[in-house]
Motif scaffolding. Structure first.
Motif, PDB file in Angstrom:
ATOM      1  N   GLU A 130       1.453  -1.179   0.154  1.00 33.85           N
ATOM      2  CA  GLU A 130       0.144   0.611  -0.139  1.00 33.85           C
ATOM      3  C   GLU A 130       0.705   1.526  -0.151  1.00 33.85           C
ATOM      4  O   GLU A 130       0.912   2.049  -0.479  1.00 33.85           O
ATOM      5  N   ARG A 131       1.891   0.917   1.124  1.00 27.39           N
ATOM      6  CA  ARG A 131       2.910   2.219   0.641  1.00 27.39           C
ATOM      7  C   ARG A 131       3.683   2.600  -0.693  1.00 27.39           C
ATOM      8  O   ARG A 131       3.837   3.692  -0.556  1.00 27.39           O
ATOM      9  N   MET A 132       3.932   1.606  -1.340  1.00 22.72           N
ATOM     10  CA  MET A 132       4.990   1.675  -2.217  1.00 22.72           C
ATOM     11  C   MET A 132       3.792   1.867  -3.688  1.00 22.72           C
ATOM     12  O   MET A 132       3.883   2.764  -4.488  1.00 22.72           O
ATOM     13  N   ASN A 133       2.486   1.959  -3.152  1.00 22.36           N
ATOM     14  CA  ASN A 133       1.097   1.875  -3.828  1.00 22.36           C
ATOM     15  C   ASN A 133       1.099   3.636  -4.233  1.00 22.36           C
ATOM     16  O   ASN A 133       1.131   3.927  -5.184  1.00 22.36           O
ATOM     17  N   LYS A 134       0.672   4.116  -2.839  1.00 23.50           N
ATOM     18  CA  LYS A 134       0.781   5.104  -2.395  1.00 23.50           C
ATOM     19  C   LYS A 134       1.897   6.249  -3.017  1.00 23.50           C
ATOM     20  O   LYS A 134       1.921   7.287  -2.964  1.00 23.50           O
ATOM     21  N   THR A 135       3.491   5.727  -3.435  1.00 25.50           N
ATOM     22  CA  THR A 135       5.006   5.833  -3.395  1.00 25.50           C
ATOM     23  C   THR A 135       4.364   6.380  -5.249  1.00 25.50           C
ATOM     24  O   THR A 135       5.015   7.371  -5.415  1.00 25.50           O
ATOM     25  N   MET A 136       4.121   5.367  -5.390  1.00 30.60           N
ATOM     26  CA  MET A 136       3.820   5.914  -6.877  1.00 30.60           C
ATOM     27  C   MET A 136       3.917   6.881  -7.604  1.00 30.60           C
ATOM     28  O   MET A 136       2.372   7.421  -7.247  1.00 30.60           O
ATOM     29  N   ASN A 137       4.111   6.975  -8.635  1.00 29.77           N
ATOM     30  CA  ASN A 137       3.664   8.784  -9.304  1.00 29.77           C
ATOM     31  C   ASN A 137       4.214   8.149 -10.979  1.00 29.77           C
ATOM     32  O   ASN A 137       4.863   7.513 -11.664  1.00 29.77           O
ATOM     33  N   SER A 138       3.700   9.579 -12.362  1.00 32.97           N
ATOM     34  CA  SER A 138       4.057   9.549 -13.455  1.00 32.97           C
ATOM     35  C   SER A 138       5.528   9.170 -13.449  1.00 32.97           C
ATOM     36  O   SER A 138       6.123   9.034 -14.603  1.00 32.97           O
ATOM     37  N   LYS A 139       6.172   9.438 -12.791  1.00 32.90           N
ATOM     38  CA  LYS A 139       7.641   9.834 -13.320  1.00 32.90           C
ATOM     39  C   LYS A 139       8.197   8.429 -12.901  1.00 32.90           C
ATOM     40  O   LYS A 139       9.667   8.908 -12.674  1.00 32.90           O
ATOM     41  N   THR A 140       7.336   7.774 -12.177  1.00 31.95           N
ATOM     42  CA  THR A 140       8.237   6.571 -11.049  1.00 31.95           C
ATOM     43  C   THR A 140       8.531   5.709 -12.496  1.00 31.95           C
ATOM     44  O   THR A 140       8.211   4.990 -13.803  1.00 31.95           O
ATOM     45  N   ARG A 141       9.993   5.075 -13.117  1.00 35.68           N
ATOM     46  CA  ARG A 141      10.666   4.856 -14.078  1.00 35.68           C
ATOM     47  C   ARG A 141      10.606   2.969 -13.334  1.00 35.68           C
ATOM     48  O   ARG A 141      11.155   2.061 -14.063  1.00 35.68           O
ATOM     49  N   LEU A 142      11.924   2.839 -11.804  1.00 32.61           N
ATOM     50  CA  LEU A 142      12.162   1.142 -11.432  1.00 32.61           C
ATOM     51  C   LEU A 142      11.649   1.377 -10.020  1.00 32.61           C
ATOM     52  O   LEU A 142      11.391   2.301  -9.461  1.00 32.61           O
ATOM     53  N   ILE A 143      11.630   0.533 -10.012  1.00 35.97           N
ATOM     54  CA  ILE A 143      11.404  -0.093  -8.484  1.00 35.97           C
ATOM     55  C   ILE A 143      12.553  -1.705  -8.064  1.00 35.97           C
ATOM     56  O   ILE A 143      12.839  -2.381  -9.182  1.00 35.97           O
ATOM     57  N   VAL A 144      13.869  -1.136  -7.834  1.00 39.63           N
ATOM     58  CA  VAL A 144      14.830  -1.954  -6.857  1.00 39.63           C
ATOM     59  C   VAL A 144      15.055  -1.600  -5.345  1.00 39.63           C
ATOM     60  O   VAL A 144      14.114  -1.197  -4.842  1.00 39.63           O
ATOM     61  N   THR A 145      14.892  -3.653  -5.146  1.00 40.31           N
ATOM     62  CA  THR A 145      14.213  -4.085  -4.312  1.00 40.31           C
ATOM     63  C   THR A 145      15.179  -5.180  -3.797  1.00 40.31           C
ATOM     64  O   THR A 145      15.531  -6.385  -4.282  1.00 40.31           O
ATOM     65  N   THR A 146      15.507  -5.395  -2.188  1.00 42.17           N
ATOM     66  CA  THR A 146      16.616  -6.706  -1.807  1.00 42.17           C
ATOM     67  C   THR A 146      14.865  -7.450  -1.740  1.00 42.17           C
ATOM     68  O   THR A 146      14.032  -7.338  -1.277  1.00 42.17           O
ATOM     69  N   HIS A 147      15.443  -8.803  -1.884  1.00 45.60           N
ATOM     70  CA  HIS A 147      14.363  -9.718  -1.852  1.00 45.60           C
ATOM     71  C   HIS A 147      14.307 -10.276  -0.481  1.00 45.60           C
ATOM     72  O   HIS A 147      13.303 -10.374  -0.055  1.00 45.60           O
ATOM     73  N   ALA A 148      15.444 -10.559   0.444  1.00 43.19           N
ATOM     74  CA  ALA A 148      15.453 -10.596   1.658  1.00 43.19           C
ATOM     75  C   ALA A 148      16.749  -9.708   2.607  1.00 43.19           C
ATOM     76  O   ALA A 148      17.575  -9.091   2.242  1.00 43.19           O
ATOM     77  N   SER A 149      16.075  -9.377   3.678  1.00 40.84           N
ATOM     78  CA  SER A 149      17.086  -8.838   4.172  1.00 40.84           C
ATOM     79  C   SER A 149      18.179  -8.869   4.741  1.00 40.84           C
ATOM     80  O   SER A 149      18.745 -10.204   5.307  1.00 40.84           O
ATOM     81  N   ASN A 150      20.308  -8.927   5.136  1.00 42.70           N
ATOM     82  CA  ASN A 150      20.703  -9.474   4.597  1.00 42.70           C
ATOM     83  C   ASN A 150      20.442  -9.294   6.390  1.00 42.70           C
ATOM     84  O   ASN A 150      21.940 -10.163   7.115  1.00 42.70           O
ATOM     85  N   VAL A 151      20.332  -8.219   7.428  1.00 35.85           N
ATOM     86  CA  VAL A 151      19.971  -8.130   8.346  1.00 35.85           C
ATOM     87  C   VAL A 151      19.481  -8.927   9.582  1.00 35.85           C
ATOM     88  O   VAL A 151      20.090  -9.714   9.766  1.00 35.85           O
ATOM     89  N   THR A 152      18.086  -8.972   9.043  1.00 39.18           N
ATOM     90  CA  THR A 152      17.665 -10.080   9.886  1.00 39.18           C
ATOM     91  C   THR A 152      16.892 -10.813   9.106  1.00 39.18           C
ATOM     92  O   THR A 152      16.127 -12.121   9.822  1.00 39.18           O
TER      93      THR A 152
END
Length: 384
Positions: A130-152
């Protein structure tokens, strides 16, 4: 030595990994793609077989778009800096990113004026999306994400993320540094456009190896130019893949070892419950019972990577790691783990955390010994 630092680099390796490397070094030795003689052809065969195997395992449709790199960091840099950027373009990332993503993103911000949004994930996939969806805008070109946290070890909702990206016609880049080798990943089925992974972590291959896999028609410009063994008469970098993104001599012995590691992973990837997952649950269950110990991340019942992050009272994580190393001969990783935004989220920036991470070669006896060591350390501090 009890080695619980597998999330940094796996040890030991499958025997066949070292054997493949020694064979490539001592029996072949030639430069792949730089000659037509027998040894050069054998070297090229190793490269091609590894490229095809990685593409098959991870669901990359075109093996020519399975690109070798020295590590996941180099692969991520190629993906991020190989795209064309303009002032005002928008990228979405997460607060769990390793510096191998965060620092290139900040470089793009400073160089091109790209806008970066870091989304917080706090154990709720629904709220995260939901947060990601609200952050999207017309200029969004890329979502870059880790698949799993290297810390937890927390697993982020990857398939929900790629579905959201597809809805908005936005590219995805996935850092699979902590998941490749631990779980099944299929780019085409999961909707992943680009994925980077190292050879030396969960896959249990050699250091100095990594790959960037590209699914579909994505135009990347090379961040390095040079000799490719082909099209030598051209003054410019070839447009053909993989030559376009692979300049210079490849690490043939390392790639031979990576190929052996990928073969081993093919044989075990369909296990119902990986052995290291069971050991991680035992470890977490034992730590949670010790007075003065605080654990971070998902519960032992959540699907996660074989990583346990914890602290003892307010003792610096480096001090605990030093005691484990010098007194108990146990290797762990303390500090910020090259992921400062994660520690801001966990409120552990000053103390860091002690990270214990496991692989298939760790044993229940080692877990029991580790828990006993932490009990003794915690008890000694509780008495002060």
């Amino acid at each position: 030595m009890i080695y619980f630092d597998q999330a940094a680099s796996s040890f030991p390796k499958p025997v066949e990994v070292g054997e493949a490397m020694v064979y490539a070094l001592n029996e072949i030795g030639a430069n792949p793609g730089r000659g037509g003689h027998e040894l050069a052809r054998k070297a090229s065969g190793i490269i091609q077989d590894t490229r095809e195997r990685a593409a098959r395992i991870f669901g990359c449709s075109d093996p020519k778009k399975a690109i070798f790199s020295p590590n996941a960091t180099a692969a991520l840099n190629q993906a991020l800096k190989g795209l064309s950027w303009e002032d005002g373009d928008h990228i979405i990332a997460t607060t769990f990113e390793h510096n191998s993503i965060r620092r290139p993103l900040e470089n793009l911000k400073q160089t091109y004026g790209v806008d970066i949004s870091y989304i917080t994930w706090d154990e709720s996939d629904e709220i995260f999306i939901e947060r990601m969806n609200k952050t999207m805008n017309s200029k969004t070109r890329l979502i870059v994400t880790t698949h799993a946290s290297n810390v937890t070890g927390s697993l982020l909702p990857l398939e929900e993320t790629t579905k959201l990206a597809s809805k908005y016609d936005v590219l995805t880049l996935v850092d699979a540094s902590q998941t490749a080798g631990h779980m099944r990943l299929h780019m085409k089925q999961m909707g992943i456009d680009m994925m980077a992974f190292p050879g030396h972590k969960g896959l249990m291959g050699p250091q100095g190896t990594g790959m960037l896999l590209i699914e579909g028609d994505i135009e990347l410009q090379p961040i390095f130019q040079g000799g490719t063994g082909n099209f030598s008469e051209e003054p410019n970098q070839p447009d053909q893949m993989p030559d376009k993104l692979e300049s210079g001599t490849l690490n043939t012995p390392g790639i031979a070892g990576l190929n052996a590691a990928l073969k081993a992973f093919e044989e075990r990837q369909n296990e119902n419950v990986p052995r290291e997952t069971i050991l991680t649950e035992t470890l977490l269950n034992g730590l949670e019972k010790i007075e003065g110990v605080t654990c971070y991340g998902p519960s032992k019942y959540a699907h996660k990577m074989p990583i346990v992050a914890f602290n003892i009272l307010d003792i610096p994580s480096q001090e605990i790691a030093m005691i484990l190393d010098s007194h108990y001969k146990i290797a762990v990783r303390p500090g910020l783990h090259c992921s400062p935004l994660t520690h801001e989220t966990l409120n552990t920036t000053e103390q860091g955390v002690v990270r214990a991470s496991l692989s298939i070669y760790n044993t229940e006896e080692e877990v029991v010994a580790f828990i006993k060591a932490i009990e003794e350390i915690a008890s000694s501090y509780n008495l002060i």
